[in-house]
Scaffold this motif. Sequence first.
Motif, PDB file in Angstrom:
ATOM      1  N   ILE A 130     -67.000  -6.559 -11.812  1.00  0.00           N
ATOM      2  CA  ILE A 130     -67.166  -7.051 -10.437  1.00  0.00           C
ATOM      3  C   ILE A 130     -66.273  -6.273  -9.480  1.00  0.00           C
ATOM      4  N   GLY A 131     -66.813  -5.945  -8.318  1.00  0.00           N
ATOM      5  CA  GLY A 131     -66.045  -5.256  -7.290  1.00  0.00           C
ATOM      6  C   GLY A 131     -65.809  -6.162  -6.101  1.00  0.00           C
ATOM      7  N   LEU A 132     -64.624  -6.100  -5.513  1.00  0.00           N
ATOM      8  CA  LEU A 132     -64.280  -6.924  -4.355  1.00  0.00           C
ATOM      9  C   LEU A 132     -63.851  -6.016  -3.203  1.00  0.00           C
ATOM     10  N   ILE A 133     -64.465  -6.204  -2.051  1.00  0.00           N
ATOM     11  CA  ILE A 133     -64.082  -5.487  -0.838  1.00  0.00           C
ATOM     12  C   ILE A 133     -63.552  -6.526   0.148  1.00  0.00           C
ATOM     13  N   PRO A 134     -62.236  -6.680   0.259  1.00  0.00           N
ATOM     14  CA  PRO A 134     -61.681  -7.668   1.192  1.00  0.00           C
ATOM     15  C   PRO A 134     -61.654  -7.114   2.625  1.00  0.00           C
ATOM     16  N   LEU A 135     -62.157  -7.888   3.566  1.00  0.00           N
ATOM     17  CA  LEU A 135     -62.174  -7.480   4.971  1.00  0.00           C
ATOM     18  C   LEU A 135     -61.594  -8.599   5.824  1.00  0.00           C
ATOM     19  N   ALA A 173     -70.279   1.570  -3.878  1.00  0.00           N
ATOM     20  CA  ALA A 173     -70.108   0.534  -4.898  1.00  0.00           C
ATOM     21  C   ALA A 173     -71.454   0.084  -5.445  1.00  0.00           C
ATOM     22  N   VAL A 174     -72.439  -0.033  -4.561  1.00  0.00           N
ATOM     23  CA  VAL A 174     -73.786  -0.440  -4.995  1.00  0.00           C
ATOM     24  C   VAL A 174     -74.351   0.563  -5.999  1.00  0.00           C
ATOM     25  N   PHE A 175     -74.116   1.850  -5.759  1.00  0.00           N
ATOM     26  CA  PHE A 175     -74.677   2.886  -6.618  1.00  0.00           C
ATOM     27  C   PHE A 175     -73.759   3.254  -7.785  1.00  0.00           C
ATOM     28  N   SER A 176     -72.685   2.485  -7.960  1.00  0.00           N
ATOM     29  CA  SER A 176     -71.762   2.710  -9.073  1.00  0.00           C
ATOM     30  C   SER A 176     -72.175   1.864 -10.268  1.00  0.00           C
ATOM     31  N   VAL A 192     -71.018  -6.696  -6.389  1.00  0.00           N
ATOM     32  CA  VAL A 192     -70.078  -6.283  -5.345  1.00  0.00           C
ATOM     33  C   VAL A 192     -69.969  -7.419  -4.338  1.00  0.00           C
ATOM     34  N   VAL A 193     -68.759  -7.904  -4.131  1.00  0.00           N
ATOM     35  CA  VAL A 193     -68.517  -9.029  -3.223  1.00  0.00           C
ATOM     36  C   VAL A 193     -67.765  -8.538  -1.994  1.00  0.00           C
ATOM     37  N   VAL A 194     -68.349  -8.746  -0.827  1.00  0.00           N
ATOM     38  CA  VAL A 194     -67.648  -8.507   0.428  1.00  0.00           C
ATOM     39  C   VAL A 194     -66.986  -9.826   0.802  1.00  0.00           C
ATOM     40  N   TYR A 195     -65.668  -9.848   0.779  1.00  0.00           N
ATOM     41  CA  TYR A 195     -64.909 -11.084   0.934  1.00  0.00           C
ATOM     42  C   TYR A 195     -64.235 -11.063   2.297  1.00  0.00           C
ATOM     43  N   THR A 196     -64.730 -11.888   3.231  1.00  0.00           N
ATOM     44  CA  THR A 196     -64.297 -11.736   4.620  1.00  0.00           C
ATOM     45  C   THR A 196     -64.272 -13.063   5.363  1.00  0.00           C
ATOM     46  N   ASP A 197     -63.493 -13.089   6.450  1.00  0.00           N
ATOM     47  CA  ASP A 197     -63.489 -14.232   7.357  1.00  0.00           C
ATOM     48  C   ASP A 197     -64.350 -13.962   8.583  1.00  0.00           C
ATOM     49  N   ASP A 198     -65.063 -12.837   8.589  1.00  0.00           N
ATOM     50  CA  ASP A 198     -65.871 -12.423   9.740  1.00  0.00           C
ATOM     51  C   ASP A 198     -67.335 -12.824   9.533  1.00  0.00           C
ATOM     52  N   GLU A 199     -67.784 -13.804  10.311  1.00  0.00           N
ATOM     53  CA  GLU A 199     -69.157 -14.302  10.173  1.00  0.00           C
ATOM     54  C   GLU A 199     -70.192 -13.227  10.519  1.00  0.00           C
ATOM     55  N   GLU A 200     -69.850 -12.315  11.429  1.00  0.00           N
ATOM     56  CA  GLU A 200     -70.776 -11.238  11.781  1.00  0.00           C
ATOM     57  C   GLU A 200     -71.045 -10.328  10.591  1.00  0.00           C
ATOM     58  N   THR A 209     -79.771  -6.457  -5.404  1.00  0.00           N
ATOM     59  CA  THR A 209     -79.286  -7.762  -5.856  1.00  0.00           C
ATOM     60  C   THR A 209     -77.794  -7.729  -6.166  1.00  0.00           C
ATOM     61  N   LYS A 210     -77.168  -6.577  -6.022  1.00  0.00           N
ATOM     62  CA  LYS A 210     -75.747  -6.437  -6.372  1.00  0.00           C
ATOM     63  C   LYS A 210     -74.803  -7.044  -5.353  1.00  0.00           C
ATOM     64  N   VAL A 211     -75.195  -7.031  -4.078  1.00  0.00           N
ATOM     65  CA  VAL A 211     -74.243  -7.322  -3.001  1.00  0.00           C
ATOM     66  C   VAL A 211     -74.343  -8.765  -2.526  1.00  0.00           C
ATOM     67  N   VAL A 212     -73.199  -9.412  -2.392  1.00  0.00           N
ATOM     68  CA  VAL A 212     -73.117 -10.731  -1.757  1.00  0.00           C
ATOM     69  C   VAL A 212     -71.913 -10.728  -0.827  1.00  0.00           C
ATOM     70  N   ALA A 213     -71.962 -11.564   0.188  1.00  0.00           N
ATOM     71  CA  ALA A 213     -70.821 -11.748   1.093  1.00  0.00           C
ATOM     72  C   ALA A 213     -70.342 -13.184   0.956  1.00  0.00           C
ATOM     73  N   GLU A 214     -69.030 -13.360   0.837  1.00  0.00           N
ATOM     74  CA  GLU A 214     -68.463 -14.696   0.703  1.00  0.00           C
ATOM     75  C   GLU A 214     -67.325 -14.869   1.697  1.00  0.00           C
ATOM     76  N   LYS A 215     -67.161 -16.110   2.126  1.00  0.00           N
ATOM     77  CA  LYS A 215     -66.145 -16.438   3.133  1.00  0.00           C
ATOM     78  C   LYS A 215     -64.784 -16.596   2.461  1.00  0.00           C
ATOM     79  N   ARG A 216     -63.803 -15.872   2.959  1.00  0.00           N
ATOM     80  CA  ARG A 216     -62.435 -16.043   2.477  1.00  0.00           C
ATOM     81  C   ARG A 216     -61.717 -17.039   3.361  1.00  0.00           C
ATOM     82  N   SER A 217     -60.689 -17.644   2.869  1.00  0.00           N
ATOM     83  CA  SER A 217     -59.960 -18.657   3.638  1.00  0.00           C
ATOM     84  C   SER A 217     -59.184 -18.022   4.778  1.00  0.00           C
ATOM     85  N   ASP A 218     -58.880 -18.818   5.785  1.00  0.00           N
ATOM     86  CA  ASP A 218     -58.075 -18.338   6.900  1.00  0.00           C
ATOM     87  C   ASP A 218     -56.680 -17.938   6.425  1.00  0.00           C
TER      88      ASP A 218
END
Length: 387
Positions: A3-8, A36-39, A44-52, A65-74
């Motif tokens: 699993i890959g994590l990209i924190p933003l 990351a998708v092509f690796s 691959v999880v984009v972990y962010t507090d940015d709703e946009e 199907t690899k990519v998901v975005a999840e909300k990180r805590s404040d």
Amino acid sequence: MKIGLIPLRKGSKGIPGKNKRKMVGRPLFSWVLAEAVFSDLDKVVVYTDDEEIIAYIANEYGWTTKVVAEKRSDESATDTASTESAMLEYAEKAGYAFDVFCLLQATSPLTTRHDINACLAKVTLEGFDSALTVVRTHRFIWNEDGTPANYDFLKRPRRQDFNGLLIENGAVYAAKSDVLKQNSNRLGGNVGMVEMSEDTLVEIDSDNDWNIIESLIANRLRSAKMCKRITHLFLDVDGVFTDGCVYFGSEGELMKKFDMRDGMGLEILRQHGVKVFVVTSENSKLVEKRMEKLKITDAFFGVKDKYALLHEIVRNNNLDFGNFAYIGDDVNDMASMLSVGWSLAPANAMSVIKNSADFTLPAESANGAIRHACEFIMKYNQRYETN
């Protein structure tokens, strides 16, 4: 599972809105995300507090199907929060249900799928517990007390005789699940290293850094270009098929201007064996109707990250970028145009695009630009024809 994590983070003091700011026409974070998708990562999880950004991921990456975005805590997204806090927060939510955890940094847009795979291989194949990317620098380092840290100035070595130092570049980290859990850290145990090129040591902390990295990416794309027989043509719509103007009424979009000669050119081009793709960032019923009229079945609507889509098409169909031509008019076309064998721009395209294109067409969009492009491609392809 790997699993890959990209924190933003939404906030950025050095460069406001840095993660979403366009670099070579694409949001900064999308450069490492696409790689990351092509690796060899499974997810691959984009972990962010940015709703946009969360909405952007949902809209733009439906083709994988690899990519998901999840909300990180404040709490994990404050100026003082560490990257480890975001990593551990996600890992705990996921119950450490993965074999290898890979941290990827959006501020390292020169990272490639090969760098990611090399780090993963250190952990999965070479017996290391964790791994990181480094850069070998041949700079002479000094301590604050006036003593050299890595050489003898009385015996100054030549560069070719000097091994230099290995420095973290902060691009990729990989660790086994139990190592992450036991150490609460991205690294632990027996650590492997993957060397990346020296230019990846530049960090994006200022506009000057941004300009340096943007230039490096553009030069990397250009240097990989190979011109071959053109078998596929990619076209933008607004500013290429149309003059870039949209006429609106009280009920919404009413009219766009197209040139009938462009349609004839594309029909002749297809008869010469060139496959035509159309991609646009807009969702337009008018454009859909026009593409149906032109019998262009490979039309993609609402696509902001055209570069990633182009890579997916090339990979899935075992194609070659050298066989592609691309016609675009604005910055969101730039990365794709720099990657393909031939890039073309209408006479009224933005200056930055005309400066980047291989060829500026003698006509403006919606005034025969595509027809001229079709004639250029057919004439160019003649050199590959055999008797």
